[in-house]
Design an enzyme around this catalytic site. Structure first.
Site, mmCIF file in Angstrom:
data_model
loop_
_atom_site.group_PDB
_atom_site.id
_atom_site.type_symbol
_atom_site.label_atom_id
_atom_site.label_comp_id
_atom_site.label_asym_id
_atom_site.label_seq_id
_atom_site.Cartn_x
_atom_site.Cartn_y
_atom_site.Cartn_z
ATOM 1 N N HIS A 1 0.878 -1.063 0.542
ATOM 2 C CA HIS A 1 -0.093 -0.309 -0.190
ATOM 3 C C HIS A 1 0.956 1.263 -0.308
ATOM 4 O O HIS A 1 0.369 2.674 -0.566
ATOM 5 C CB HIS A 1 -0.649 0.080 1.149
ATOM 6 N N HIS B 1 -2.133 -13.025 -1.602
ATOM 7 C CA HIS B 1 -2.938 -13.270 -0.604
ATOM 8 C C HIS B 1 -2.658 -14.623 -0.052
ATOM 9 O O HIS B 1 -4.014 -15.070 0.198
ATOM 10 C CB HIS B 1 -4.227 -12.781 -1.156
#
Length: 318
Positions: free
Chosen positions: A66, A194
């Protein structure tokens, strides 16, 4: 005249060394002479944090991701709000979701203590902590190129717009990654991050209640913990083994069990299908491509040399 203390001499020596290694390019050996104990210290703190809470590994990996997608890998997402800074922590992808800031604070404090002064940037700490988190959860190691500097600004609007959303379809994902200089292979490999961690109900509610490209039993099971209303913060794992780096994430996609819309989009009849199938059967291929893409992502719009600063506190500008 008062003689300088041993600490002062040490401080100025390190600053002098740091000045000599300022470079416009990143290097895995950046801290070898300035502070050789920097990387071992980061690893020690990360391992302790992950051993205490396995989920923290995914959280630290996500912080680096991020960060890099918003004005480059410059630790802008660590800055708290001030009268002049609209913190990225308050952006939709991060608000009540991004976590691990206290671990970064601890790393910063311990690294600065062992180095004698602030010579290791918060941006580098994010990059190394992401790598060490993956390794702590059974994933591959890679050489992290170092020498990033920290930004003096943050951009909440960019965070809202540039961090890939869990509701994106494949064309939107491809374009989002392309805007960061990343290709479709990077998209699939980095999405494979993920394999670790959890997502909040609010990010996958529409998928499990309204979409059709999802296994019926899987959707019904998830609906128990994520009803149509309420439970926004309830967690579900992104793959069956959320604390182990493996191929389960990709195997899930083959069974239409991707938790997020943006996960299942990677196997939706498009250009990324074959790579998903390859990774589901070949951990070595996934690991190799993941490390290459992490290195590539870690180079996005970095500040080097005399750009930016090395923050004394990762939460605020010096």
């Amino acid at each position: 005249m008062v003689s300088p203390s041993t600490f002062q001499l040490h401080f100025f020596l390190i600053l002098a060394l740091a000045t000599t290694v300022f470079s416009a390019t990143l290097s895995p050996s950046y801290y070898e002479h300035v502070c050789p104990q920097a990387l071992p210290t980061i690893k020690r703190v990360v391992e302790a944090a992950v051993n205490k809470e396995r989920r923290m590994g995914a959280s630290l990996l996500r912080l680096h991701f991020h960060d890099c997608f918003v004005q480059g890998c410059d630790a802008s997402n660590l800055l708290d709000s001030t009268s002049t800074i609209d913190s990225e922590k308050n952006a939709n992808p991060n608000n009540n979701s991004a976590r691990g800031f206290e671990v970064i604070d601890q790393i910063k404090n311990e690294v600065d203590k062992i180095c004698g002064c602030p010579v290791v940037s918060c941006a580098d700490i994010l990059a190394v902590a992401a790598r060490d988190s993956v390794v702590a959860l059974g994933g591959p190691a890679w050489n992290v190129h170092l020498g990033r500097r920290d930004s003096t600004t943050a951009n909440r609007t960019l965070a809202d717009n540039d961090i890939p959303a869990p509701t994106m379809d494949l064309p939107a994902l491809i374009n989002n990654f392309k805007n960061q200089g990343l290709d479709e292979s990077d998209l699939v490999a980095l999405s494979g991050g993920h394999t670790l961690g959890f997502a909040q109900c609010r990010f996958f509610r529409d998928r499990i209640h309204d979409e059709t490209n999802i296994d019926d039993d899987f959707a019904e099971y998830l609906q128990e913990n994520c009803p149509r209303t309420g439970g926004d913060g309830n967690l579900s794992p992104l793959d069956p083994t959320p604390a182990r780096f493996d191929t389960g994430y990709f195997s899930n996609l083959l069974e239409e069990k991707g938790l997020l819309k943006s996960d299942q989009a990677l196997l939706s009849g498009g250009s990324t299908d074959e790579l998903v199938k390859t990774y589901s059967q070949n951990l070595d291929a996934f690991s190799a491509d993941f490390t290459n893409s992490m290195t590539k992502m870690g180079n996005i719009k970095v500040l080097t040399g005399n750009q930016g600063q090395i923050r004394s506190n990762c939460r605020r500008v010096n």
